[in-house]
Design an enzyme around this catalytic site. Structure first.
Site, PDB file in Angstrom:
ATOM      1  N   SER A 104       0.982  -1.365  -0.052  1.00 40.77           N
ATOM      2  CA  SER A 104       0.414  -0.074   0.009  1.00 40.77           C
ATOM      3  C   SER A 104       0.376   1.209   0.092  1.00 40.77           C
ATOM      4  O   SER A 104       0.075   2.525  -0.201  1.00 40.77           O
ATOM      5  CB  SER A 104      -1.240  -0.539   1.296  1.00 40.77           C
ATOM      6  OG  SER A 104       0.041   0.090   2.604  1.00 40.77           O
ATOM      7  N   HIS A 159      -4.978  -3.207  -2.815  1.00 43.31           N
ATOM      8  CA  HIS A 159      -5.503  -2.306  -3.914  1.00 43.31           C
ATOM      9  C   HIS A 159      -4.755  -2.542  -5.792  1.00 43.31           C
ATOM     10  O   HIS A 159      -4.429  -2.696  -6.520  1.00 43.31           O
ATOM     11  CB  HIS A 159      -3.708  -1.099  -3.652  1.00 43.31           C
ATOM     12  CG  HIS A 159      -3.614  -1.023  -2.766  1.00 43.31           C
ATOM     13  ND1 HIS A 159      -3.943   0.488  -2.566  1.00 43.31           N
ATOM     14  CD2 HIS A 159      -3.012  -1.270  -1.387  1.00 43.31           C
ATOM     15  CE1 HIS A 159      -4.346   1.119  -1.472  1.00 43.31           C
ATOM     16  NE2 HIS A 159      -3.331  -0.112  -0.547  1.00 43.31           N
ATOM     17  N   LYS A 196     -11.557   1.097  -2.393  1.00 41.56           N
ATOM     18  CA  LYS A 196     -10.899   1.638  -3.409  1.00 41.56           C
ATOM     19  C   LYS A 196     -11.051   1.583  -4.258  1.00 41.56           C
ATOM     20  O   LYS A 196     -11.724   2.419  -5.066  1.00 41.56           O
ATOM     21  CB  LYS A 196      -9.214   0.423  -2.816  1.00 41.56           C
ATOM     22  CG  LYS A 196      -9.332   1.324  -1.831  1.00 41.56           C
ATOM     23  CD  LYS A 196      -7.858   0.368  -1.201  1.00 41.56           C
ATOM     24  CE  LYS A 196      -7.408   1.213   0.242  1.00 41.56           C
ATOM     25  NZ  LYS A 196      -6.645  -0.338   1.826  1.00 41.56           N
TER      26      LYS A 196
HETATM   27  C1  LIG Z   1      -6.934  -0.476   2.689  1.00 44.72           C
HETATM   28  C2  LIG Z   1      -6.353  -1.521   3.451  1.00 44.72           C
HETATM   29  C3  LIG Z   1      -7.372  -2.834   4.013  1.00 44.72           C
HETATM   30  C4  LIG Z   1      -7.985  -1.743   4.475  1.00 44.72           C
HETATM   31  O1  LIG Z   1      -9.271  -2.368   4.202  1.00 44.72           O
HETATM   32  P1  LIG Z   1     -10.803  -0.973   4.809  1.00 44.72           P
HETATM   33  O2  LIG Z   1     -11.529  -2.080   3.952  1.00 44.72           O
HETATM   34  O3  LIG Z   1     -10.308   0.511   4.585  1.00 44.72           O
HETATM   35  O4  LIG Z   1     -10.962  -1.158   6.233  1.00 44.72           O
HETATM   36  C5  LIG Z   1      -6.685  -3.895   4.319  1.00 44.72           C
HETATM   37  N1  LIG Z   1      -5.294  -4.105   3.788  1.00 44.72           N
HETATM   38  C6  LIG Z   1      -4.428  -3.035   2.677  1.00 44.72           C
HETATM   39  C7  LIG Z   1      -3.818  -3.794   2.095  1.00 44.72           C
HETATM   40  C8  LIG Z   1      -5.094  -2.245   2.616  1.00 44.72           C
HETATM   41  O5  LIG Z   1      -4.127  -0.973   1.694  1.00 44.72           O
END
Ligand SMILES: *Cc1c(COP(=O)(O)O)cnc(C)c1O
Length: 385
Positions: free
Chosen positions: A179, A207, A239
């Site tokens: 991330s 991602h 995302k």
């Molecule tokens: C954003 C993210 C999460 C968390 O997801 P949410 O739905 O925002 O709680 C988990 N793992 C990774 C790698 C992320 O980038």
């Protein structure tokens, strides 16, 4: 823990104090923050679906049909037809027997690790895994061992040593796309190693899902890997999908275990059904509309080529996450502030989110960016760096 004020002051002195932005506009590449128009390079809305008319319409229809709140957890009366339809569609999309919806990626990760590992087990994680994966390991009470970033042979050695000492139950966990770095885990190697040691591999593709692979199936499609019982996929919906929530795709047994034992599944309110309706619409767009992925891929190449020409400190990433390494937290913060004064939003990512001395500007690209947006950002950066 009563001496909070001095700790807060110290954070400010170390340039580690975090402040929230208040948006007065929808999520998009051009946003308004407290009255100031900004071109945003920070969102994870990679395909520009968070404010897409089809997704909005599906959400509104969902509200008409189901109202707003789900009213209860999935195991009580919170589970609706809309949730069920979305789970089936996500299973078909990812090529897994089943998918299970969660209220967030953080909670999906908590459930996956706490149900599949316990005290006396070992969880192996890439050193740069997302905070939610690390927290999940701690909560599981298994011991956590972290291997060097992307280093599958280090992982192999650790598992080999554990086998010699008679330690059997293990779980391997990695981000798909990292991330804060944008690079991609060596999933085929990780899967081989995990399978050879009778271990599950969990890939958190927050991602990658929707973005990577010809059909947007994420890093597994990128590597042409198909579902196996050893491989568990976590995908988030906040995302590239532009909505909210997350899912785990896995075998029937794993999904049933999550439903029976996953505390962050059982003890929380189900997503609003209308969010599931909106997500079904995003999934349709992701499956039918290759143009957004292609446009994003083209913008990534364009950004990297232009940034190389002016010698910006790019990191080894080919994804929509294009960090510029600053090192010093104060410098990252000050450049981020100067960019903001010029109308660009680029967040400075500082410790503890990233390791000491690796503060960075985290630029993310979206299919909704225009070449002009990128040109303008690069011009501003070239005078600041
Ligand atoms: C954003 C993210 C999460 C968390 O997801 P949410 O739905 O925002 O709680 C988990 N793992 C990774 C790698 C992320 O980038």
């Amino acid at each position: 823990m009563r001496d909070l004020a001095p700790r807060l002051t110290q954070l400010k002195a170390q340039s580690l104090y975090r402040r929230r932005l208040t948006l007065d506009s929808p999520q998009d590449t051009h946003i308004s923050v407290e009255g100031q128009p900004l071109i945003s390079f920070c969102s994870n809305d990679y395909l520009g679906l968070a404010n897409h008319p089809d997704v909005i319409q599906a959400f509104q229809q969902g509200v008409q049909k189901y109202g707003v709140g789900s009213g209860a957890s999935h195991l009580v009366t919170g589970h609706s037809r809309a949730h069920d339809d979305l789970e089936e569609a996500l299973a078909a999309f990812t090529g897994y027997p089943r998918a299970l919806l969660f209220s967030s990626g953080y909670m999906a990760n908590l459930a996956a690790q706490t149900t599949l590992a316990a005290r006396h087990d070992v969880i192996y994680q890439d050193r740069l895994n997302h905070a939610s994966l690390i927290d999940a390991a701690h909560l599981s009470k298994a011991s956590l061992q972290r291997y060097a970033h992307l280093d599958s042979s280090a992982l192999n050695n650790m598992l080999g040593e554990a086998k010699l000492s008679g330690n059997k139950n293990s779980l391997v966990v990695s981000d798909g796309v990292f991330s804060m770095d944008g690079d991609i885990a060596p999933v085929p190697e990780l899967l081989n190693i995990a399978s050879a040691h009778h271990s599950f591999l969990i890939i958190d593709d927050a991602h990658g899902i929707g973005v990577l692979g010809e059909n947007g199936r994420g890093c597994l499609e990128h590597f042409n890997i198909h579902h196996t019982d050893d491989l568990i996929l976590v995908g988030t919906l906040g995302k590239a999908f532009g909505t909210f929530g997350a899912f785990v795709a896995a075998s029937d047994d794993v999904i049933e275990t999550l439903i029976q034992k996953g505390r962050s599944y059982i003890y929380t309110t189900a997503l609003p059904p209308a969010v599931a309706c909106a997500t079904l619409a995003s999934l349709k767009l992701i499956q039918q509309d290759n143009e957004r992925r292609e446009k994003l891929a083209e913008l990534i190449v364009y950004f990297k080529t232009c940034a190389e020409q002016i010698q910006l400190p790019l990191m080894p990433s080919n994804t929509a996450i294009q960090p510029l390494l600053m090192g010093d937290a104060e410098q990252a913060l000050s450049i981020s502030q100067s960019l903001r004064d010029q109308g660009f939003l680029v967040t400075a990512i500082r410790p503890p989110t990233v390791a000491e001395d690796t503060a960075r500007l985290r630029i993310t690209l979206s299919a909704n960016h225009r070449h002009d947006d990128i040109n303008a950002l690069l011009e501003a950066l070239s005078t600041l760096l």
